[in-house]
Design a protein around this motif. Structure first.
Motif, PDB file in Angstrom:
ATOM      1  N   ARG A 115      45.972 101.599  35.752  1.00  8.68           N
ATOM      2  CA  ARG A 115      46.948 102.042  35.150  1.00  8.68           C
ATOM      3  C   ARG A 115      46.820 103.136  34.202  1.00  8.68           C
ATOM      4  NH1 ARG A 115      49.286  96.478  35.297  1.00  8.68           N
ATOM      5  NH2 ARG A 115      51.004  96.764  37.107  1.00  8.68           N
ATOM      6  N   ARG A 116      45.362 102.931  33.399  1.00  8.15           N
ATOM      7  CA  ARG A 116      44.978 103.877  32.356  1.00  8.15           C
ATOM      8  C   ARG A 116      44.665 105.050  32.988  1.00  8.15           C
ATOM      9  NH1 ARG A 116      42.563  99.596  30.011  1.00  8.15           N
ATOM     10  NH2 ARG A 116      40.517 100.068  30.996  1.00  8.15           N
ATOM     11  N   GLY A 117      44.103 105.041  34.407  1.00  8.89           N
ATOM     12  CA  GLY A 117      43.369 106.329  34.850  1.00  8.89           C
ATOM     13  C   GLY A 117      44.633 106.772  35.457  1.00  8.89           C
ATOM     14  N   VAL A 118      45.733 106.093  36.159  1.00  5.18           N
ATOM     15  CA  VAL A 118      46.863 106.765  36.504  1.00  5.18           C
ATOM     16  C   VAL A 118      47.710 107.736  35.496  1.00  5.18           C
ATOM     17  CG1 VAL A 118      49.158 106.617  37.618  1.00  5.18           C
ATOM     18  CG2 VAL A 118      47.287 105.356  38.435  1.00  5.18           C
ATOM     19  N   THR A 119      47.577 107.175  34.402  1.00  4.56           N
ATOM     20  CA  THR A 119      48.224 107.655  33.143  1.00  4.56           C
ATOM     21  C   THR A 119      47.812 109.040  32.624  1.00  4.56           C
ATOM     22  OG1 THR A 119      49.555 105.404  32.755  1.00  4.56           O
ATOM     23  CG2 THR A 119      49.307 107.158  30.953  1.00  4.56           C
ATOM     24  N   ARG A 120      46.393 108.738  32.701  1.00  3.29           N
ATOM     25  CA  ARG A 120      45.390 109.884  32.177  1.00  3.29           C
ATOM     26  C   ARG A 120      45.563 110.980  33.195  1.00  3.29           C
ATOM     27  NH1 ARG A 120      41.606 105.928  30.844  1.00  3.29           N
ATOM     28  NH2 ARG A 120      40.594 106.041  32.898  1.00  3.29           N
ATOM     29  N   GLN A 121      45.812 110.904  34.564  1.00 12.27           N
ATOM     30  CA  GLN A 121      45.975 111.876  35.418  1.00 12.27           C
ATOM     31  C   GLN A 121      47.390 112.411  35.392  1.00 12.27           C
ATOM     32  OE1 GLN A 121      44.024 113.148  37.390  1.00 12.27           O
ATOM     33  NE2 GLN A 121      44.599 113.533  39.266  1.00 12.27           N
ATOM     34  N   TYR A 122      48.357 111.657  35.137  1.00 10.47           N
ATOM     35  CA  TYR A 122      49.469 112.204  34.854  1.00 10.47           C
ATOM     36  C   TYR A 122      49.768 113.250  33.581  1.00 10.47           C
ATOM     37  CZ  TYR A 122      51.815 108.710  37.675  1.00 10.47           C
ATOM     38  OH  TYR A 122      52.360 107.892  38.901  1.00 10.47           O
ATOM     39  N   ASN A 141      54.172 103.990  40.877  1.00  5.72           N
ATOM     40  CA  ASN A 141      52.955 104.237  41.445  1.00  5.72           C
ATOM     41  C   ASN A 141      52.115 103.536  40.100  1.00  5.72           C
ATOM     42  OD1 ASN A 141      53.205 107.527  42.507  1.00  5.72           O
ATOM     43  ND2 ASN A 141      52.961 105.794  43.372  1.00  5.72           N
ATOM     44  N   ALA A 142      52.494 103.727  38.738  1.00  2.00           N
ATOM     45  CA  ALA A 142      51.818 102.978  37.750  1.00  2.00           C
ATOM     46  C   ALA A 142      52.020 101.602  37.575  1.00  2.00           C
ATOM     47  CB  ALA A 142      52.187 103.873  36.466  1.00  2.00           C
ATOM     48  N   HIS A 143      52.976 101.086  38.012  1.00  4.32           N
ATOM     49  CA  HIS A 143      53.271  99.870  38.093  1.00  4.32           C
ATOM     50  C   HIS A 143      53.040  98.737  39.252  1.00  4.32           C
ATOM     51  CE1 HIS A 143      54.965  95.983  36.405  1.00  4.32           C
ATOM     52  NE2 HIS A 143      55.975  96.074  37.227  1.00  4.32           N
ATOM     53  N   SER A 144      54.095  99.133  40.162  1.00  7.69           N
ATOM     54  CA  SER A 144      54.075  98.267  41.244  1.00  7.69           C
ATOM     55  C   SER A 144      52.948  98.336  42.314  1.00  7.69           C
ATOM     56  CB  SER A 144      55.437  98.056  41.974  1.00  7.69           C
ATOM     57  OG  SER A 144      55.643  99.332  42.546  1.00  7.69           O
ATOM     58  N   ASP A 145      52.575  99.521  42.394  1.00  9.39           N
ATOM     59  CA  ASP A 145      51.459 100.042  43.359  1.00  9.39           C
ATOM     60  C   ASP A 145      49.999  99.281  42.693  1.00  9.39           C
ATOM     61  OD1 ASP A 145      53.166 101.058  45.089  1.00  9.39           O
ATOM     62  OD2 ASP A 145      53.103 103.132  44.455  1.00  9.39           O
ATOM     63  N   VAL A 146      49.680  99.890  41.597  1.00 10.21           N
ATOM     64  CA  VAL A 146      48.605  99.172  40.955  1.00 10.21           C
ATOM     65  C   VAL A 146      48.690  97.766  41.274  1.00 10.21           C
ATOM     66  CG1 VAL A 146      47.308  98.804  38.711  1.00 10.21           C
ATOM     67  CG2 VAL A 146      48.200 101.133  39.367  1.00 10.21           C
ATOM     68  N   GLU A 147      49.749  96.951  41.118  1.00 11.70           N
ATOM     69  CA  GLU A 147      49.802  95.631  40.851  1.00 11.70           C
ATOM     70  C   GLU A 147      49.649  95.029  42.430  1.00 11.70           C
ATOM     71  OE1 GLU A 147      52.947  91.966  40.657  1.00 11.70           O
ATOM     72  OE2 GLU A 147      53.260  93.790  38.842  1.00 11.70           O
ATOM     73  N   ALA A 148      50.026  95.763  43.222  1.00 11.44           N
ATOM     74  CA  ALA A 148      49.959  95.506  44.758  1.00 11.44           C
ATOM     75  C   ALA A 148      48.596  95.690  45.268  1.00 11.44           C
ATOM     76  CB  ALA A 148      50.921  96.363  45.554  1.00 11.44           C
ATOM     77  N   THR A 149      47.782  96.775  44.687  1.00 11.09           N
ATOM     78  CA  THR A 149      46.492  97.084  45.188  1.00 11.09           C
ATOM     79  C   THR A 149      45.583  95.867  44.764  1.00 11.09           C
ATOM     80  OG1 THR A 149      46.913  99.305  44.813  1.00 11.09           O
ATOM     81  CG2 THR A 149      44.435  98.597  44.767  1.00 11.09           C
ATOM     82  N   TRP A 150      45.844  95.075  43.452  1.00 16.12           N
ATOM     83  CA  TRP A 150      44.635  94.281  43.016  1.00 16.12           C
ATOM     84  C   TRP A 150      45.257  92.776  43.037  1.00 16.12           C
ATOM     85  CZ3 TRP A 150      40.595  96.884  43.664  1.00 16.12           C
ATOM     86  CH2 TRP A 150      40.594  97.990  43.858  1.00 16.12           C
ATOM     87  N   VAL A 326      48.019  99.866  51.174  1.00 19.82           N
ATOM     88  CA  VAL A 326      49.391 100.664  50.818  1.00 19.82           C
ATOM     89  C   VAL A 326      49.371 100.953  49.381  1.00 19.82           C
ATOM     90  CG1 VAL A 326      51.940 100.899  50.768  1.00 19.82           C
ATOM     91  CG2 VAL A 326      50.843  99.845  52.837  1.00 19.82           C
ATOM     92  N   GLY A 327      49.077  99.973  48.564  1.00 17.28           N
ATOM     93  CA  GLY A 327      49.169 100.218  47.220  1.00 17.28           C
ATOM     94  C   GLY A 327      48.040 101.130  46.632  1.00 17.28           C
ATOM     95  N   TYR A 328      46.890 100.972  47.262  1.00 14.90           N
ATOM     96  CA  TYR A 328      45.862 101.604  46.838  1.00 14.90           C
ATOM     97  C   TYR A 328      45.899 103.044  47.226  1.00 14.90           C
ATOM     98  CZ  TYR A 328      40.730 102.984  46.690  1.00 14.90           C
ATOM     99  OH  TYR A 328      39.482 103.556  46.533  1.00 14.90           O
ATOM    100  N   ASP A 329      46.558 103.307  48.657  1.00 15.47           N
ATOM    101  CA  ASP A 329      46.694 104.785  48.953  1.00 15.47           C
ATOM    102  C   ASP A 329      47.530 105.543  48.101  1.00 15.47           C
ATOM    103  OD1 ASP A 329      44.993 104.468  51.058  1.00 15.47           O
ATOM    104  OD2 ASP A 329      46.456 104.072  52.700  1.00 15.47           O
ATOM    105  N   ARG A 330      48.515 104.922  47.690  1.00 22.16           N
ATOM    106  CA  ARG A 330      49.672 105.519  46.886  1.00 22.16           C
ATOM    107  C   ARG A 330      48.857 105.782  45.344  1.00 22.16           C
ATOM    108  NH1 ARG A 330      55.232 104.681  48.779  1.00 22.16           N
ATOM    109  NH2 ARG A 330      55.867 104.509  46.541  1.00 22.16           N
ATOM    110  N   VAL A 331      48.152 104.819  45.067  1.00 24.18           N
ATOM    111  CA  VAL A 331      47.601 104.953  43.780  1.00 24.18           C
ATOM    112  C   VAL A 331      46.526 106.352  43.602  1.00 24.18           C
ATOM    113  CG1 VAL A 331      46.134 104.286  41.959  1.00 24.18           C
ATOM    114  CG2 VAL A 331      47.892 102.829  42.686  1.00 24.18           C
ATOM    115  N   GLN A 332      45.835 106.060  44.876  1.00 23.38           N
ATOM    116  CA  GLN A 332      44.891 107.175  45.185  1.00 23.38           C
ATOM    117  C   GLN A 332      45.470 108.513  45.330  1.00 23.38           C
ATOM    118  OE1 GLN A 332      41.528 107.310  44.859  1.00 23.38           O
ATOM    119  NE2 GLN A 332      41.974 105.177  43.989  1.00 23.38           N
ATOM    120  N   HIS A 333      46.651 108.708  45.842  1.00 16.33           N
ATOM    121  CA  HIS A 333      47.340 109.861  46.132  1.00 16.33           C
ATOM    122  C   HIS A 333      47.595 110.490  44.765  1.00 16.33           C
ATOM    123  CE1 HIS A 333      50.327 112.829  47.115  1.00 16.33           C
ATOM    124  NE2 HIS A 333      51.225 112.332  46.251  1.00 16.33           N
ATOM    125  N   VAL A 334      47.770 109.727  43.510  1.00 12.54           N
ATOM    126  CA  VAL A 334      47.710 110.319  42.218  1.00 12.54           C
ATOM    127  C   VAL A 334      46.630 110.506  41.906  1.00 12.54           C
ATOM    128  CG1 VAL A 334      48.418 109.808  39.919  1.00 12.54           C
ATOM    129  CG2 VAL A 334      49.890 109.019  41.636  1.00 12.54           C
TER     130      VAL A 334
END
Length: 610
Positions: A115-122, A141-150, A326-334
């Motif tokens: 989540r920190r990484g996604v926010t920094r990227q934003y 991306n920052a919430h449900s996708d990160v949660e789904a990934t891990w 799916v969550g990982y791919d969506r987070v990596q998209h960011v």
């Protein structure tokens, strides 16, 4: 200029297992210590669980059967039973605690890190990228996708312990009786096959559900942001219907996920039970022939019964893998998005003197558009001057201010600050010199002081001085707690003009050498605007002002006026010069003057009526 890449879809079904294992390995490498402790705890739990079956067989053979034959239970035998079971229970409890606590630590550490990484990227990505991605999707991306990934890290240590448990249990079964072990172990290929089919069936359904979560978040975010428009236009029913449609799709998708899970889970749960029945049937037959003792059959049957639930952890991991991928791919998209600005190593000039800004033959095209928004513009803002950008709506005035402050990068040409290419300046150097006050002001859910200083240390006198220049001192002094008054989310307790004045004070407090105002006084009364401009004039000895202007009071105070049409600079000079030689400019400012006169007349009429 960056162009938004499409949001990734789920990988092919056959690749889910391989991709999911890759995601798991990435998480293990990121959080090795807590994961290792969780696995150690899971191994202890698995060993204790299998040892329970061995202990039951041993106690049956050495304590229970002799007691039954003697028709008496000795104190030593009773304490033996209690001691053995308590010792195994203690190891089991310790293993469960270590497994659950450290698996939770690993999972939440990964979520926090990403989540920190996604926010920094934003924050790193340019405005052009954000304009191409809906806010609701970014929140997802920052919430449900990160949660789904891990989320997979919750059952993962237990699943690894189950594998260890199966190895030990298989060895114990073979030692007791190879034939009976063969009969029982036939269950596990069937169990793994059922889990694989389950994972394949779940993959597309989980993918669709995760996409719909993002769409629901996007629609909800738009509805909240546009609450005023929705109510003013009477679109509550239509907006409710739009939101209902998405939520019903999400509901149906989640129901389909639940239906699939409900179909497969009873089958997966029944397979170990069938193994237990097979062991009991074959074992009973062997006991009747005298090939096995009752203790061995009890041990084997008990072992299968205690394996029935833990083996399901493997199914849980396989069920989570599609969602994780799916969550990982969506987070990596960011995280892998391109278009971030590169920075040089030069510092801005350390001086209190006004800054100069220069756009040298710049061209810029908004993402997704084919024709340039800004065409070969040359704009010179001399140090210490006040320059007004004037032009029809959509002519590119705000884009020019964004280019001057490097909120977006030019496609060609050069933007300079104090004579240096802005791309050569280090990160954070431009905000240290120049400040923007946009028309659409943003207020944080904080105090007046916090919204002016944005958390920096400041004296009350300096904050009041900035509020005084922005003509906000009077109404702030009347607030219940003055500078410490909470103004609510987005400054909801303030009027539009009050929010604009606090935003202007936020800029003035920083004593910028270049102040850019993008129609930043549009929501205040003309008399207040004149007082603000006069205050800026008095405070601008060390300040250059670039202002997007619509009102005559602003335009006539400028040292130079730049008239813009269709992304091009048509003319520049003083107000009087442009009125005399530029017909487009003259028509526009006369329209501004008529609008101001009509507004003043309406206000006088309302005042007389009161």
């Amino acid at each position: 200029m960056s162009v938004a890449a499409p949001v990734p879809r789920a990988p092919a079904t056959g690749a889910v297992l391989r991709r999911g294992l890759g995601v798991i390995w990435s998480g293990i490498r990121t959080e090795p210590r807590p994961f290792a402790v969780a696995v150690v705890g899971s191994v202890l739990w698995a060993a204790a669980t299998v040892a329970t079956a061995g202990a039951v067989g041993w106690l049956t053979d050495h304590v229970i059967e002799p007691s039954v034959q003697a028709r008496a239970v000795t104190a030593a035998g009773l304490w033996t039973i209690i001691g053995v079971l308590v010792a195994i229970l203690a190891v089991n409890v310790l293993g469960v605690i270590l497994r659950r606590v450290y698996a939770t630590i690993a999972g939440f550490n990964l979520q926090a890190r990403y989540r920190r990484g996604v926010t920094r990227q934003y924050l790193r990505l340019p405005l052009a990228w954000h304009h191409a991605h809906p806010s609701g999707r970014l929140l997802s991306n920052a919430h449900s996708d990160v949660e789904a990934t891990w989320q997979v890290f919750n059952p993962l240590p237990m699943a690894l312990g189950v594998i260890f448990m199966l190895v030990i249990a298989g060895g114990m079964m073979i030692v007791v009786d190879p034939f009976l072990a063969f009969v029982g172990l036939l269950v596990f290929p069937g169990l793994f096959a059922a889990n694989l089919v389950f994972q394949r069936a779940m993959s597309p359904r989980i993918t669709r559900a995760q996409e719909l979560r993002a769409e629901v978040a996007q629609v909800a975010h738009e509805s909240f942001e546009a609450g005023l428009v929705v109510k003013a236009m009477g679109r509550e029913d239509e907006e409710t219907a739009r939101f209902r449609g998405r939520t019903l799709e999400l509901r149906d998708s989640l129901v389909e996920v639940g239906r699939t899970r409900g179909t497969f889970e009873p089958v997966i749960e029944a397979i170990p039970t069938l193994g237990t029945l097979a062991v009991l049937g074959v074992g009973t037959w062997q006991v009747s022939r005298g090939d096995l003792g009752a203790a061995e059959v009890v041990q084997m049957a008990y072992l299968f019964s205690i394996l029935a639930f833990p083996v399901r952890a493997l199914g849980w991991v396989l069920a989570e893998l599609p969602r994780s991928v799916v969550g990982y791919d969506r987070v990596q998209h960011v995280l892998r998005a391109q278009g971030g600005m590169s920075y040089g190593h030069h510092a801005a000039a350390h001086t209190a003197a006004p800054a100069s800004s220069h756009l040298d033959h710049v061209t810029y095209t908004h993402a997704g558009e084919t024709s340039p928004t800004i065409h070969d513009v040359v704009l010179d803002v001399p140090a210490g001057s006040t320059t007004a950008l004037v032009g029809p709506t959509g002519s590119g005035k705000s884009t020019l201010t964004n280019l001057a402050l490097r909120l977006v990068d030019v496609d060609s040409g050069t933007a300079r600050l104090d004579g240096r290419d802005v791309r050569e300046l280090g990160r954070g150097e431009i905000p240290r010199v120049a400040t923007l006050v946009p028309q659409q002001t943003f207020m944080f859910d904080d105090t007046v002081r916090g919204n002016v200083t944005l958390g920096e240390e400041a004296t009350d006198d300096s904050v009041w001085a900035a509020l005084r220049v922005a003509q906000a001192e009077g109404f702030v002094a009347q607030l219940p707690d003055g500078l410490d008054t909470m103004i609510g989310e987005r400054g909801g307790s303030l009027s539009g003009g009050q929010r604009q004045r606090i935003a202007l004070a936020r800029a003035v407090w920083r004593s910028p050498r270049l102040l850019v105002l993008d129609d930043a006084t549009s929501a205040v009364d003309p008399s207040v605007e004149q007082a603000i401009l006069a205050g800026l004039r008095e405070a601008s000895d060390g300040m250059t002002v670039l202002v997007v202007a619509y009102r005559m009071a602003t335009i006539t105070l400028a040292d130079q006026v730049v008239y813009v049409e269709h992304g091009r600079v048509v003319d520049r000079g003083s107000h009087e010069e442009l009125v005399g030689r530029c017909q487009g400019y003259a028509d526009l400012v006369h329209a501004y003057a008529r609008e101001a006169a009509e507004r003043a007349a309406v206000e006088r009429h309302e005042e007389e009526a009161r």
